[in-house]
Design a protein around this motif. Structure first.
Motif: not given
Length: 164
Positions: A13-21
């Protein structure tokens, strides 16, 4: 004893929430580049597949993933890139495609990994007005994985995520 399954869900969940810059309306999960998150006694391993092997955003994404997991208490994080199987726009989620269109980027349509004859893209729908009267201005848009189009209907330029 640590419940690695529960921790893996929390880490995912933490990794999946990272946005594509490069396309900040997509998470790396929606983009389909997040492939696996594993938790062991030695830490967390995250596996990602870049949209293409020379993607300049991968180092930033790697750092963002490490920071996101650190905020959740995961101190030992290893991010590994896998180039095979190659990423395809088929991996972009339906919600990701909707977010692209809402952001003004024409999402890929159809199935990129179909077998058989080479498919032709006859028209790309304008994400602003919905017109199919569009034309390609450049094979490369704001990033290498997008092409630059213009709508003959409303006159607006827009990026189109190439089907890869």
């Amino acid at each position: 004893m640590v419940n690695h399954f529960a921790e893996a869900d929390r880490a995912w969940e933490a990794a999946a929430a990272v946005l594509d810059p490069e396309v900040p309306v997509l998470t790396i999960d929606d983009l389909g580049i997040l492939r696996a998150v594993t938790v062991t006694d030695d830490g967390v391993e995250v596996v990602m597949t870049p949209t293409y092997s020379g993607c300049p955003a991968m180092e930033t994404i790697r750092e963002d993933v490490v920071r996101a997991l650190a905020r959740e208490g995961f101190e030992q994080v290893r991010v590994r890139l896998e180039l095979a199987p190659a990423w395809t726009t088929d991996w972009i989620s339906a919600s990701g495609k909707a977010a692209l269109e809402e952001f003004g980027i024409a999402p890929p349509t159809g199935v990129a990994t179909a077998t058989g004859p080479v498919r032709l893209t006859l028209a790309v729908k304008c994400p602003q007005c919905g017109s199919l009267n569009t034309r390609q201005l450049s094979r490369f848009g704001s990033t290498s994985c997008k092409a630059l189009y213009v709508c003959e209907g409303c006159g607006e330029p827009f990026d189109h995520f190439k089907a890869l």
